[in-house]
Design an enzyme around this catalytic site. Structure first.
Site, short mmCIF file in Angstrom:
data_model
loop_
_atom_site.label_atom_id
_atom_site.label_comp_id
_atom_site.label_asym_id
_atom_site.label_seq_id
_atom_site.Cartn_x
_atom_site.Cartn_y
_atom_site.Cartn_z
CD GLU A 209 36.20 42.79 10.31
OE1 GLU A 209 37.30 42.20 10.25
OE2 GLU A 209 35.16 42.34 9.80
NE ARG A 213 39.91 42.28 8.90
CZ ARG A 213 39.45 42.16 7.67
NH1 ARG A 213 40.23 42.37 6.64
NH2 ARG A 213 38.19 41.85 7.45
CG ASP A 354 31.68 33.67 11.05
OD1 ASP A 354 31.45 34.46 11.96
OD2 ASP A 354 32.22 34.01 9.97
CD GLU A 523 36.24 32.18 5.50
OE1 GLU A 523 36.26 32.20 4.23
OE2 GLU A 523 36.37 33.22 6.18
CB THR A 610 38.45 34.23 13.80
OG1 THR A 610 37.60 33.78 12.75
CG2 THR A 610 38.34 35.73 14.01
C1 DMJ Z 1 38.23 37.07 8.27
O1 DMJ Z 1 38.38 38.39 8.56
C2 DMJ Z 1 38.00 36.24 9.50
O2 DMJ Z 1 38.28 34.93 9.20
C3 DMJ Z 1 36.60 36.35 10.01
O3 DMJ Z 1 36.35 35.51 11.10
C4 DMJ Z 1 35.61 36.04 8.94
N1 DMJ Z 1 35.91 36.56 7.68
C5 DMJ Z 1 37.19 36.91 7.22
C6 DMJ Z 1 37.72 36.07 6.10
O4 DMJ Z 1 36.80 35.58 5.24
#
Ligand code: DMJ
Length: 620
Positions: A209, A213, A354, A523, A610
């Site tokens: 995370e 982020r 994912d 998403e 992501t």
């Molecule tokens: C985000 O923090 C990122 O996209 C992560 O890969 C998956 N989930 C959240 C958003 O839904």
């Protein structure tokens, strides 16, 4: 207060249109025409006749003279005249130019940075997304500045991600892309003043995370603010790029302990920032998606810092996973840092699985794809995994045949579960990107670049994007639940629809009471954005707008911010009092880009991590 993206050279030419040259021949012939329409030549006076002869003489002289200015350098560097007689130039029609607009009008009416004109409807919709971002930020700055997240209903902040002000960093590059300079200044100066100190004092954070982020946000801010000279400069506000880079290095140095203290190439899950130490998650295992979704960020940091250590550690994870046994390219969602092996058999593309698949293709793209054969293994792993998805996980619902991706909680020998997390909706975008490598479908087809696998993946991308959109359409609020089940011949449950009885998929999609929340996730709009860029099919924009309107209607909090919901099948929905950082970092960014000009963050020059932080592709 706000400014649009920097103008391209084409826009500068366009702005200068008011000084355009008027052909003297045209002026002369127009005067003649005017005279002839107003007067009868037979009754022309001698004075007027002399004036006509004078005009004629001047025009002849101009036609015979050479242009002194029309010269160019030839290949040998010598000046060559290309003008010759001015006749051609006099007869040439001046280009038809659109009316001049002020920068703000230009943005509202959609003058594009690549010279084409955007439909004013989409420019206005893009403006609405920008206003939504401004509203989200205003709530955060009023009630929660410096906290990780805003609780918009109780009007306070909360540290759910370790206390590094995650919303500030996640939102920063979105503000840059939107040209919201005041927000860039505010967020940038918070980062400059507080973040380094926070990093040195805070305790436990999650490696993944924090990487996607905070580190991702800093790296993208570095690039978009002109860190790599001559490539990009979306803002002149906020701190100098090197500030972002130095903070990113300090953070990554501490995060590296997750790799270096593990006995295998698989990193531990948690890091104690102030100690620069790391430890495994309580159960011991790390999530596969988490350990395999930090490479874009660490690779880019190595590239810009000149220190290979970040990339070396992160890439060891993928090289190690390459050696592990898989099920048709699919992997379990847990992996052990102690043994280096996968744990359990649970296979899914939702939570914890994912972004493993997303990073296989994106890291390959980031490293220059075909130019760099050291990473071909990532492309091979991706292609094999997508084949596995199509073979083992893709099914059709009944009665209306929606294509969905289910799960194998007990491996390929166990029972199939028709459960699909909203998180799986990243897949249509990733599949489309992997197929065309960021080019438009038309271009990729024309250049004969699509293999059989690419075409299959592109088709699946379009089918899945439809399903993801229907997960919104089927509910009373027009917003998707966190998880949906699909009615198949082996699985059905009556009476658990989304509340929109007029949806033709009300019997195909089953929404269980515990799964009815919506966290403002990105998403689906992420995939709509990528699919729109690749296919140019405007239905993806229409769907994105419909989703945006539902967010506006049910999640906007008047005093500032947007909130998560407890139940999307009820109107009005019960609210959950949390604005996730990814609403500013991802959801609104993707919507803004979906409605805007394709030349902003082009998909063949950037990969989005992501968390939607764009990082440049190597060697371009
Ligand atoms: C985000 O923090 C990122 O996209 C992560 O890969 C998956 N989930 C959240 C958003 O839904």
């Amino acid at each position: 207060m706000s400014k649009s993206l920097p103008y391209s050279v084409k826009d500068i030419h366009y702005d200068n249109a008011k000084f355009r040259h008027r052909s003297p021949l045209k002026v002369f012939s127009q005067s003649l025409l005017t005279l002839s329409t107003k007067h009868n030549y037979a009754s022309c006076s001698t004075g007027k006749f002399l004036i006509l002869i004078l005009f004629f003489g001047v025009a002849c002289l101009m036609l015979m003279s050479k242009s002194p200015n029309e010269s160019v350098l030839n290949e040998k560097g010598k000046v060559t005249f290309v003008g010759g007689l001015r006749l051609g130039r006099l007869l040439r029609k001046p280009p038809r130019l659109p009316p001049r607009l002020s920068p703000d009008e230009g943005q509202l009416r959609g003058s594009s940075t690549n010279g084409s004109t955007i439909d004013p409807k989409w420019a206005a919709r893009q403006q609405s997304v920008k206003e939504a971002f401004d509203h989200a930020w205003s709530g955060y700055r009023k009630y929660a500045m410096g906290y990780d997240e805003l609780m918009p209903i109780s009007q306070k902040g909360v540290d759910g991600l370790g206390g590094l002000g995650a919303t500030v960093v996640d939102a920063l590059d979105t503000a840059m892309i939107m040209g919201l300079d005041n927000i860039v200044s505010e967020a940038g100066s918070w980062v400059e003043t507080h973040l380094l100190e926070r990093i040195s004092q805070k305790g436990q954070v999650n490696l993944f995370e924090t990487t996607i982020r905070v580190l991702g946000g800093l790296l993208s801010a570095y690039h978009l603010s002109g860190g790599e000279q001559g490539t990009m400069n979306m803002t002149h506000n906020g701190p100098k790029p090197v500030i972002y880079l130095n903070i990113a290095k300090d953070l990554a140095d501490r995060l590296l302990s997750a790799f270096t203290s593990s006995p295998t190439p698989v990193p531990f899950c948690d890091v104690i920032l102030h100690e620069s130490t790391a430890h495994p998650a309580p159960g011991g295992a790390s999530s596969t998606a988490e350990v395999a979704s930090v490479q874009l960020e660490f690779n880019y940091l190595s590239a810009i810092s000149g220190d290979p250590k970040y990339s070396t550690e992160a890439m060891k994870v993928l090289a190690h996973i390459k050696t592990l046994p898989k099920t048709e390219g699919l992997v379990p969602i847990y992996i052990s840092p102690q043994t280096g092996d996968f744990v359990g058999e649970n296979i899914r593309l939702g939570s914890r699985g994912d972004s493993y698949y997303e990073y296989l293709i994106k890291v390959w793209l980031q490293q220059g794809a075909k130019l760099n054969s050291n990473f071909t293994y990532l492309h091979d792993m991706y292609i094999e995994a997508m084949k596995g998805v199509r073979h083992l996980l893709v099914r059709n619902s009944i009665p209306k045949g929606l294509v969905f991706v289910g799960e194998l909680p007990y491996g390929s020998k166990g029972e199939f579960s028709p459960k699909m997390d909203h998180l799986v909706c990243f897949l249509p975008g990733t599949l489309a990107l992997g197929a065309t490598k960021g080019l438009t479908k038309e271009q990729a087809l024309k250049e004969n670049l699509l293999s059989f696998e690419d075409l299959e993946n592109l088709k699946l991308a379009e089918d899945l994007a439809k399903t993801c959109f229907e997960m919104y359409e089927v509910t009373a609020t027009g917003l998707a639940p966190e998880i949906a089940y699909f009615h198949t011949k082996d699985y059905s449950e009556d009476g658990l629809d989304g509340g929109n009885k007029s949806s033709m998929y009300a019997n195909d999609i089953i929404i269980k009471p515990a799964d009815r929340h919506n966290l403002l996730r990105p998403e689906t709009v992420e995939s709509l954005f990528v699919l729109y860029r690749i296919t140019k099919d405007t239905k993806y924009r229409d769907q994105g707008w419909q989703i945006f309107e539902a967010f506006e209607k049910y999640t906007k909090v008047k005093s500032g911010g947007y909130t998560s919901l407890d139940d999307v099948t009820e109107v009005p929905p019960h609210r959950r009092d949390k604005m996730e950082t990814f609403f500013l970092g991802e959801t609104l960014k993707y919507l803004y880009l979906l409605f805007g000009d394709d030349s902003v963050i082009p998909l063949d020059k950037f990969v989005f991590n992501t968390e939607a932080h764009p990082l440049p592709i190597r060697n371009t």
